[in-house]
Design a protein around this motif. Structure first.
Motif, short mmCIF file in Angstrom:
data_model
loop_
_atom_site.label_atom_id
_atom_site.label_comp_id
_atom_site.label_asym_id
_atom_site.label_seq_id
_atom_site.Cartn_x
_atom_site.Cartn_y
_atom_site.Cartn_z
N ALA A 273 -12.12 -9.18 -5.50
CA ALA A 273 -11.09 -8.31 -4.90
C ALA A 273 -9.90 -8.13 -5.84
O ALA A 273 -9.32 -7.04 -5.92
CB ALA A 273 -10.63 -8.91 -3.57
N ASN A 274 -9.55 -9.19 -6.58
CA ASN A 274 -8.40 -9.07 -7.47
C ASN A 274 -8.67 -8.09 -8.62
O ASN A 274 -7.76 -7.51 -9.18
CB ASN A 274 -7.94 -10.43 -8.02
CG ASN A 274 -9.06 -11.23 -8.64
OD1 ASN A 274 -10.15 -11.29 -8.10
ND2 ASN A 274 -8.80 -11.83 -9.77
N THR B 55 0.82 -1.22 0.00
CA THR B 55 0.00 0.00 0.00
C THR B 55 0.86 1.27 0.00
O THR B 55 0.38 2.32 -0.41
CB THR B 55 -0.98 0.03 1.20
OG1 THR B 55 -0.26 -0.21 2.41
CG2 THR B 55 -2.03 -1.04 1.06
N SER C 100 -2.95 -7.89 -3.60
CA SER C 100 -3.75 -7.73 -2.39
C SER C 100 -4.51 -9.01 -2.06
O SER C 100 -4.61 -9.40 -0.90
CB SER C 100 -4.74 -6.58 -2.54
OG SER C 100 -4.05 -5.36 -2.70
N SER C 101 -5.04 -9.66 -3.09
CA SER C 101 -5.79 -10.89 -2.84
C SER C 101 -4.90 -11.97 -2.24
O SER C 101 -5.29 -12.67 -1.30
CB SER C 101 -6.43 -11.41 -4.13
OG SER C 101 -7.42 -10.50 -4.58
N GLU D 90 -10.43 -3.47 4.35
CA GLU D 90 -11.18 -3.09 3.13
C GLU D 90 -11.47 -4.31 2.26
O GLU D 90 -12.62 -4.57 1.87
CB GLU D 90 -10.36 -2.13 2.25
CG GLU D 90 -10.35 -0.69 2.68
CD GLU D 90 -9.36 0.11 1.81
OE1 GLU D 90 -9.25 -0.15 0.59
OE2 GLU D 90 -8.68 0.98 2.37
N VAL D 91 -10.40 -5.06 1.95
CA VAL D 91 -10.55 -6.22 1.06
C VAL D 91 -11.43 -7.27 1.72
O VAL D 91 -12.32 -7.85 1.10
CB VAL D 91 -9.16 -6.83 0.72
CG1 VAL D 91 -9.33 -8.14 -0.03
CG2 VAL D 91 -8.35 -5.83 -0.10
N HIS E 102 -15.15 -6.37 1.89
CA HIS E 102 -15.75 -6.51 0.57
C HIS E 102 -16.34 -7.91 0.39
O HIS E 102 -17.44 -8.09 -0.14
CB HIS E 102 -14.70 -6.22 -0.49
CG HIS E 102 -15.15 -6.53 -1.88
ND1 HIS E 102 -16.09 -5.77 -2.54
CD2 HIS E 102 -14.81 -7.52 -2.74
CE1 HIS E 102 -16.30 -6.28 -3.74
NE2 HIS E 102 -15.54 -7.33 -3.89
N ARG F 47 -5.66 -1.63 4.11
CA ARG F 47 -6.23 -2.34 2.98
C ARG F 47 -6.81 -3.69 3.39
O ARG F 47 -7.72 -4.21 2.77
CB ARG F 47 -5.20 -2.55 1.86
CG ARG F 47 -5.84 -3.32 0.69
CD ARG F 47 -5.17 -3.17 -0.63
NE ARG F 47 -4.87 -1.82 -0.99
CZ ARG F 47 -3.98 -1.51 -1.92
NH1 ARG F 47 -3.34 -2.47 -2.57
NH2 ARG F 47 -3.74 -0.26 -2.22
N LEU G 183 -10.95 -5.40 -8.14
CA LEU G 183 -11.10 -4.08 -7.51
C LEU G 183 -9.77 -3.55 -6.99
O LEU G 183 -9.50 -2.36 -7.07
CB LEU G 183 -12.07 -4.18 -6.33
CG LEU G 183 -13.54 -4.22 -6.67
CD1 LEU G 183 -14.36 -4.24 -5.39
CD2 LEU G 183 -13.95 -3.00 -7.49
N TRP G 184 -8.94 -4.39 -6.41
CA TRP G 184 -7.62 -3.97 -5.97
C TRP G 184 -6.63 -4.57 -6.97
O TRP G 184 -6.49 -4.08 -8.06
CB TRP G 184 -7.38 -4.41 -4.52
CG TRP G 184 -8.18 -3.60 -3.55
CD1 TRP G 184 -7.82 -2.41 -2.98
CD2 TRP G 184 -9.49 -3.88 -3.05
NE1 TRP G 184 -8.83 -1.96 -2.16
CE2 TRP G 184 -9.86 -2.83 -2.18
CE3 TRP G 184 -10.40 -4.93 -3.24
CZ2 TRP G 184 -11.08 -2.80 -1.50
CZ3 TRP G 184 -11.61 -4.90 -2.58
CH2 TRP G 184 -11.94 -3.84 -1.72
N ASP G 185 -6.00 -5.67 -6.61
CA ASP G 185 -5.06 -6.32 -7.53
C ASP G 185 -4.80 -7.74 -7.01
O ASP G 185 -5.18 -8.08 -5.89
CB ASP G 185 -3.76 -5.53 -7.61
CG ASP G 185 -3.33 -5.02 -6.24
OD1 ASP G 185 -3.40 -5.81 -5.28
OD2 ASP G 185 -2.93 -3.85 -6.12
#
Lengths: 328, 328
Positions: B103-104, A155, B111-112, B38-39, B42, B35, B106-108
């Motif tokens: 999630a992958n 992040t 992150s997942s 957040e993840v 979700h 994060r 929406l973020w990447d």
């Protein structure tokens, strides 16, 4: 020092280490999914130095441990390390690891993610066999801290306003947490008293931080033979290492623009590496980082004073000196 | 049945489930890495049915458990499930999960992978707090079996010679292992006797298998409102479901070529879905799969006979009937 300290550890702990390798080979097997041992063997046998499992073995032995659980714990620590390497390579989209193509390149990201998960699960199975809830507590906390540090790193990636405090949190997560858990569980399994266990934890923590800061500096002095990377690799990848964080904190407007373009946006042009090195030198960022690394190595040696006098305690002290001795 | 069985479970276990949601919210927090919640939020708040944690709660309660550890264990089970979903979406390169972008996406992917690792670690921390080594043993074994099943699935992907035996191993890994661990640890934490614990394990195992076979069949009868997928999704993705494995085993040379092209090579053309459905019907593959799913549901109900008579035992029996009741 004639032999390098990690070589001395490998010699003194040779029998234990052979047992650890036996456990690793046995436990990376899978009855149903032959790809698992293939992927794992690729990494485990690539000749890592086994620093982390040796930390557990040394900590247990110097506390007088005569049982067999330290072998399982050392294998646990190496499995957790290997699992994080597999996942890191996916996260970083790396092509090389320990001088060989990464698993995600040879197989695919899917295999790296899932085999990493398998090794995490295997690590927990191994710990459960020790029957020590305190050990399970320490290592599950370390696993959470590692993942948290990695997410934090993600992040703040390319954010040039990252503070030295945040840097330390990232380093404690991605590097120091497993070092300190490795030494701490060695003391715990040996039944050492609290002050000794705390000293072993502090040693691992400081060693991990010194190790990471030294790694940051080596990016600027080049040591391809030893660490398998070239001068400026971190810079070209936009990694926020401590020298850069220090240089940004002292940058004027033009210098800030330079860091925002190169690290922030990843637009690195010819001559930027030399320019960056010039800024780091001018602001004393390399020298200050070196002083901090030496300080953490000294803290690591100091922490060992809580542990009983032992040949292995001296070698662990030498190891702390060694990780920073390569710095110009 | 008027209310659906999982709705009945949610009503009867409402207080426990609220406590589980509290633990999930508290433990998905991260001091350093925002994060992570957040993840996780979700996915966790996307309205999954919480079937797995309810299995743990129901198993503990029907064995007369009056303590508080079943809440931690139910949250553990949901964390393991959420972590595997995050990693699965990376592995499958999915774009949707529970009707929302993954999630992958929406973020990447990074992150997942890393938030999944964090949730695994959190799951182990939660289990350690129960202080039960037997529970730790069961859930760490389940985590290894899940990863092994996922790797096995990856290695046999698009291989039309995959046997029904291999299919069952994959399903036991990716679906049934967590169902059976969820019910087993509920019995263990309640101090139930071995025969009861075994019955609860067998129930979860059979329920998971029935659930997966029903899911395979629903791909051919369409149920977009209920399960969020369209007719033929699995077929177009080249998934080797049980009906297809059965049809391949009875295929003549021309039919084999058809399966090799569509499933093996992923070259699906207009009209292939109808052709595939015709072959499945002609060879009785859908009918046979349905019979097997019904048989596993019956085994699940039978296994519950080992457990004490209880309102929740009846609802778990209804749940086994329900997962196959939607099948034409």
């Amino acid at each position: 020092m004639s032999a390098k300290p990690h070589e001395t550890l490998a010699t003194v702990l040779a029998d234990d280490l052979a047992a650890v390798n036996g456990v690793i080979r046995a436990r990376m097997a899978s009855e149903h999914a032959p790809r698992i041992p293939e992927v794992t063997a690729h990494l485990v046998e690539a000749g890592g130095k086994r620093i982390r499992p040796m930390l557990t073995l040394a900590a247990a032995r110097l506390c007088g441990y005569e049982g067999a659980h330290h072998v399982n714990l050392a294998a646990t620590v190496e499995f957790i390390h290997t699992a994080t390497l597999l996942h890191d390579d996916v996260v970083d989209e790396s092509a090389q690891r320990r001088g060989r193509p990464t698993a995600n390149l040879l197989w695919d990201n899917q295999s790296s993610v899932l085999v990493g998960d398998y090794l995490f699960a295997r690590a927990f199975q191994l710990m459960v066999e020790t029957g020590s809830l305190r050990v399970l507590d320490i290592l599950s906390n370390a696993a959470a801290t590692i993942a948290e540090g990695e997410v934090l790193q993600l992040t703040v990636a390319r954010n040039i306003d990252t503070s030295a405090d945040t840097y330390l949190k990232v380093v404690r997560g991605k590097t120091a947490a497993l070092f300190s858990a490795a030494t701490e569980v060695g003391g715990v399994i040996a039944g050492a008293e609290d002050a000794v266990v705390q000293g072993l934890f502090d040693y691992g923590d400081a060693l991990g931080i010194a190790f990471q800061m030294a790694d940051d500096l080596l990016d600027w002095q080049g040591d391809a033979g030893t660490i398998g990377k070239n001068v400026g690799d971190d810079f070209r990848e936009g990694k926020l290492t401590l020298p850069i964080i220090k240089a940004v904190s002292k940058a004027d407007a033009a210098e800030r623009d330079f860091w925002a373009r190169t690290i922030g946006k990843g637009r690195v042009e010819d001559g930027d590496l030399e320019e960056a090195h010039g800024l780091l030198t001018r602001h004393g960022a390399l020298e200050e980082t070196r002083a901090e690394a030496l300080d953490w190595a000294a803290r690591a040696r100091k922490a060992l004073e809580a542990a009983p006098a032992h040949e292995l305690r001296d070698t662990l002290g030498d190891l702390a000196s060694y990780v920073v001795a390569r710095l110009n």
